[in-house]
Enzyme design. Structure first.
Site, PDB file in Angstrom:
ATOM      1  N   GLU A 343      -1.713  47.862 -27.821  1.00 18.85           N
ATOM      2  CA  GLU A 343      -2.208  48.866 -26.881  1.00 18.85           C
ATOM      3  C   GLU A 343      -2.371  48.244 -25.502  1.00 18.85           C
ATOM      4  OE1 GLU A 343      -5.834  50.559 -28.276  1.00 18.85           O
ATOM      5  OE2 GLU A 343      -4.869  51.766 -29.836  1.00 18.85           O
ATOM      6  N   CYS A 344      -1.726  48.806 -24.520  1.00 20.94           N
ATOM      7  CA  CYS A 344      -1.900  48.437 -23.120  1.00 20.94           C
ATOM      8  C   CYS A 344      -1.705  46.930 -22.906  1.00 20.94           C
ATOM      9  CB  CYS A 344      -3.269  48.899 -22.619  1.00 20.94           C
ATOM     10  SG  CYS A 344      -3.370  49.008 -20.814  1.00 20.94           S
ATOM     11  N   ALA A 345      -2.770  46.150 -22.836  1.00 20.36           N
ATOM     12  CA  ALA A 345      -2.627  44.709 -22.630  1.00 20.36           C
ATOM     13  C   ALA A 345      -1.754  44.076 -23.701  1.00 20.36           C
ATOM     14  CB  ALA A 345      -4.004  44.038 -22.613  1.00 20.36           C
TER      15      ALA A 345
END
Length: 822
Positions: A343-345
């Site tokens: 997720e994201c990072a």
């Protein structure tokens, strides 16, 4: 009425919400301080946050000593909000809920859905407003009166005046209030939490966070009526709900057999994840094991699934990129089919690069920071079957980032469709996107990851190439060593081999040094007296004798430092000589490693050192990278209560000794020197430390009597004499010329290396180069035993040109596994 197994008449944990008329009023400061104050007063406190925020719950966890929890109807559905509150408050005396934005501000276009008021109504939680009155007087009363009357479903029971001014103005405001004033907190910049490009700096990244939260608690306990707040919390009615239990969710069932390991990214760079995610995976029969991509050089043993959550990888991109050993293993694991959720990072970490720094290279995309903040609260739809989703399924999530991926999604299999556009990357074993999800609202995602992990065979052992021409001894050295921190170059040299592994000057010793050593043998019938050596070293560096301590080489100095105190957070800057790390661990200390990134030439970033480090050890120039850190950066490390140890074992090999701190008097600074390398006397353990007289006295008390031998004392006196100074400089310039010849040869051979200021060069020769050089009779120092380096690196000692030419010719015939880096 549905009753709870905890309370037959209903569930009514005492609870309060700390909210505000608008953002920026000081909710987080007051809420966190209240949690800490209540805990200090003897209460067991549960901390909660309205909305998707990851950062505030980190501070709540410091204040309560329990995981911070989120309450968000958008992410988990209205029906789960009260159960999640009860779940987080199990065993607590009181729950404190911090609101989000203004009390009635929710998802745009939904009339306040997922607002603080919405959550207060769903959980029947009394609300206490925090109001910044720094620019108001009686008008604050009108503002609060409007908040009290706006929604009958929300009970606003009190107000805390924040950033208050004069007592006269406070009295005026209090008279205008329609509800009780429960506290008055004046402005104090010291208790404000710092911000970053996505909001507050995470608690895990603020070394002083624990003390800051403690101060907040003391301040709130002084300025706020805790007893009145507790009474108001006890007025909260019972809830017609049962506490959420991950084991009760559909599809969540622990299967028989071994528990597959799910490796979860943590540490400073990956602080964003909800505790319920791990609780669901555990209930589904998995063993959740955290790892820190900034420090750990390998995935947890037996990893069969990966969860890479959110955080700030862009802040730590250099250090993440420098940890090539972990990135390589991660890339191989994902490519081999280990089920992975990012997720994201986590997605940025799997990209080809982040701000031009190489990441894992799993995804066919590159990321970089932008000025534009992406902030949305979308409903996403799965366009097809993937590891987590089934075609047509929807999920509610949030995005919060300032990076951009190019391209933004895999054209064939995006993870989601959001607002009509493809988002992220997906396959049968991978799900990566910018979207943050709260798995308590979508428990089937946890079940699917657990099922995929169980179906994934254990990782196969790394393949071992056939020996070919590698000798048995070379093969043995190439195997993993039992204790990497204790591995030294001298064990790599065999009979008849060309020695480029040991960093000892290859020239003859000066006649005067040999004479001094020989004459010292006449005095070995008496106990050694280091006082003359101490005086000679003090004269050499313009220091007092109380600022100098002779040691049996740098190794003894590291042992003394490790035993000096019960270090709370000792830090060793890597890659560097591993002896200080080993000495600290042997003394029972848990060591924090700070990795210097390769793309910056392995030069230290002082801001990478945790603020709460009470011991910092750094080499200058650093072994094995040859990096010469600016003295100004090393001075920045010094601060009250911290000991900074600079290992200048090779500084005498740098012409003019630039960036040396050996003659500077700075509180808490100790500089180590070694005479064994530059003067070709490794058999004579001769070294010394110079620094803060108080630290030197402590180290002397910790030392073993007569640890410095009579020949070592003679060597110290001789090598710090006026006669030695010009010879030391001549040797340094000779080494400088030899190193220039070596670097030119490496450049011509097309072999990557790190430009060095030391009598050695860190070479990117490629995987297998170390063993293949040994097969040709050339011993170089393997570098994979240094934290932060992988087997593609070797360290080469500087030697005269005729020897260097043999090395570069051998290297030119080797094909590196990775592109050389100049």
């Amino acid at each position: 009425m549905v009753t709870s197994p905890l309370r037959p008449e209903g569930t009514a944990p005492p609870r309060l919400m700390i909210a505000a008329p608008m953002t920026g009023q000081g909710k987080t400061t007051i809420a966190t301080g209240l949690m800490a104050a209540l805990r200090a007063a003897g209460h067991t406190v549960s901390g909660h946050k309205v909305g998707p925020d990851y950062i505030d719950p980190g501070y709540h966890a410091l204040g309560t000593g329990r995981p911070g929890r989120n309450l968000d109807p958008h992410l988990v559905g209205e029906e789960r909000v009260a159960p999640l509150l009860l779940h987080g408050a199990r065993g607590a005396d009181i729950a404190v809920v911090e609101g989000v934005m203004g009390l009635h501000d929710g998802r745009i276009g939904t009339d306040g859905f997922a607002s603080s008021a919405h959550v207060a109504a769903l959980t029947a939680t009394p609300v206490v407003l925090v109001v910044d009155v720094s620019r108001m007087s009686r008008s604050a009363g009108a503002l609060v009166a409007g908040m009290v009357a706006y929604d009958p479903a929300v009970e606003v029971v009190g107000v805390i005046l924040n950033k208050a001014g004069s007592a006269r103005n406070v009295a005026e405001i209090a008279r205008a209030m329609p509800i009780p004033v429960l506290g008055v907190v004046s402005r104090d910049e010291e208790i404000a939490a710092p911000s970053r490009h996505l909001g507050l700096v995470p608690a895990a990244e603020r070394a002083e966070s624990a003390r800051a939260v403690e101060r907040l608690g003391e301040r709130v306990a002084r300025d706020v009526d805790l007893d009145a707040l507790v009474e108001l919390a006890r007025s909260a009615p019972a809830l017609d709900a049962r506490p959420w239990d991950p084991a009760d969710e559909p599809g969540i069932a622990a299967a028989d057999g071994p528990r597959p390991v799910i490796a979860v990214a943590g540490g400073r760079a990956f602080t964003f994840r909800y505790p319920e995610t791990e609780e669901l995976l555990t209930a589904a029969g998995c063993e959740v094991v955290a790892f820190d991509p900034l420090v750990d050089t390998a995935l947890p043993s037996g990893t069969r699934g990966l969860y890479l959550g959110g955080g700030f990888p862009e802040v730590y991109a250099g250090r993440l990129a420098a940890n090539r050993a972990l990135l390589t293993e991660l890339r191989d694991a994902v490519r081999s089919g280990v089920p992975t959720v990012a997720e994201c990072a986590g997605m940025l970490y799997l990209a080809g690069s982040l701000d031009d720094r190489a990441m894992a290279g799993v995804l066919p995309a590159h990321a970089r920071m932008t000025e534009r903040l992406t902030l949305r609260y979308p409903v996403a739809t799965a366009p097809g079957d993937t590891l987590l989703t089934r075609s047509g399924e929807s999920a509610t999530g949030h995005e919060f980032h300032r990076t951009r991926m190019s391209p933004g999604a895999c054209a064939e299999r995006p993870a989601w469709v959001v607002d009509g556009a493809p988002e992220g990357f997906a396959s049968d074993t991978l799900h990566a996107s910018y979207l943050h999800l709260h798995w308590a609202g979508r428990p089937r995602f946890a079940a699917r990851l657990a099922d995929a992990a169980r179906a994934t065979p254990p990782p196969a052992p790394a393949s071992v190439p056939a020996p070919d021409l590698v000798s048995l001894k070379a093969e043995a050295v190439a195997e993993p060593v039992a204790d990497p921190l204790r591995h030294h170059g001298d064990v790599e040299v065999g009979e008849g081999m060309l020695d480029l592994a040991v960093n000892v000057h290859p020239g003859r010793r000066p006649v005067w040094l040999d004479r001094a050593l020989a004459e010292s043998l006449r005095e070995i019938d008496a106990y050694p007296d280091p006082a003359p050596a101490r005086a000679a070293i003090a004269r050499r560096h313009g220091r007092g004798v109380d600022e100098v301590l002779p040691t049996a080489g740098a190794a003894e100095a590291f042992t003394l430092i490790a035993r000096l105190r019960s270090w709370r957070r000792p830090v060793v800057v890597h890659p560097q000589f591993t002896e200080p790390h080993a000495a600290l661990e042997q003394a029972g200390h848990a060591v924090t490693s700070v990795l210097c990134p390769a793309e910056n030439g392995f030069v230290l970033d002082p801001d990478a050192v945790p603020d709460d480090a009470d011991l910092v050890v750094v080499g200058n120039p650093t072994n094995p990278t040859g990096a010469l850190h600016p003295a100004r950066d090393l001075r920045r490390l010094c601060r009250p209560g911290r000991l900074v140890v600079v290992d200048e074992a090779f500084m005498d090999a740098v012409p003019g000794e630039p960036e040396s701190l050996v003659e500077e008097r700075i509180e808490g600074l100790v500089v180590l020197r070694s005479l064994t390398k530059h003067w070709s006397i490794p058999g004579i353990r001769a070294g010394y430390l110079v620094g803060d007289s108080e630290a030197v006295r402590g180290l002397e008390r910790a030392s073993t009597p007569w640890s410095v031998s009579t020949p070592a004392i003679a060597a110290m006196i001789a090598c710090t004499s006026e006669e030695a100074v010009p010879e030391a400089e001549r040797r340094a310039r000779e080494l400088d010329g030899w190193r220039s010849h070596l670097e030119a040869g490496l450049r011509e051979a097309g072999v990557g290396f790190v430009p060095s200021r030391a009598p050695f060069v860190l070479v990117r020769a490629g995987g297998g180069a170390h063993a293949r050089l040994r097969a040709q009779g050339i011993a170089a120092r393997r570098a994979d035993t240094f934290p932060g380096l992988d087997p593609s690196w070797i360290r080469v000692a500087v030697r005269p040109p005729e020897i260097t030419r043999r090395l570069t010719a051998a290297l030119a015939g080797l094909v590196p596994d990775t592109a050389p880096s100049a």
